[in-house]
Design an enzyme around this catalytic site. Structure first.
Site: not given
Length: 220
Positions: A50, A101, A105, A189
């Site tokens: 991510d 995503h 964010h 991540h």
């Protein structure tokens, strides 16, 4: 980093809920995918990343995955793709899967549905994918109701917490070893908060998973 006794107690209670979401949380996301059901007896895991792409982490990560012959799914922030289109192109060129995503964010619990949906659609101008993962692992009902018509909402079975200042590389590895199971969707991540821990922990995680007989696939 030293932490207080109260912080340590809090992390002991809350940590496992974050690392492997409990059943009641999974039931709040009936249209979300937390784990892939295996039907043929195979041991497969789905590694995801991510928050990228960023030049400080993503190129190293792609080289590492190439070295192990692994394909992963990258849930990318649209604004990062806008700033670093060459990294997005490299991810796709190397055969990985892209996921949305959001553009900025966004935390779905903090914004109204209209803004959140608009942000996802803006990111779609940079990220070609029908997969969506909500940042911070949360969406409001209205956001989910609209977006699930157009996206497969991908959640997670195992969160390594590599982003946390309270978690070191050893704990990242232990989380994978503790919670990984057939069909797990595992979250790492490619971010500044995670990169130093990933350099130590990710090769160990991959090697351990391979030793346990796991195969690696992208989400479909």
């Amino acid at each position: 980093m030293k932490i207080s006794g109260i912080e340590r107690m809090f992390l002991r209670v809350v940590g496992p809920w974050i690392e492997s979401p409990p059943k009641f949380f999974r039931k709040t996301f009936l249209k979300g995918v937390f784990r892939i059901k295996e039907r043929d007896g195979r041991k497969t895991v789905y590694i995801t990343f991510d928050d990228g792409p960023i030049p400080e982490c993503t190129p190293w990560l792609l080289d590492l995955l190439d070295r192990y012959g692994i394909k992963a799914t990258f849930f990318m922030v649209g604004d990062n793709v806008r700033k670093y289109p060459e990294l997005y192109a490299d991810i796709m060129r190397r055969g990985h899967r892209a996921g949305n995503h959001t553009m900025h964010h966004l935390d779905g619990s903090r914004v109204w549905a209209r803004r959140y949906i608009r942000d996802v659609r803006e990111a779609a101008g940079y990220i070609d994918s029908d997969l969506l993962r909500p940042p911070h692992g949360w969406m409001r009902f209205g956001q989910k109701a609209v977006l699930s018509r157009h996206y497969k909402i991908i959640m997670y079975d195992l969160v390594t917490r590599d982003y946390s200042k309270y978690v070191d590389a050893e704990r990242v590895f232990r989380n994978v070893r503790r919670y990984a199971r057939p069909g797990s969707i595992i979250v790492f991540h490619d971010s500044l908060k995670s990169v130093d821990k990933l350099r130590e922990a990710l090769p160990r995680c991959i090697e351990w998973l391979k030793e346990q007989g796991y195969e690696f696939e992208v989400l479909k």
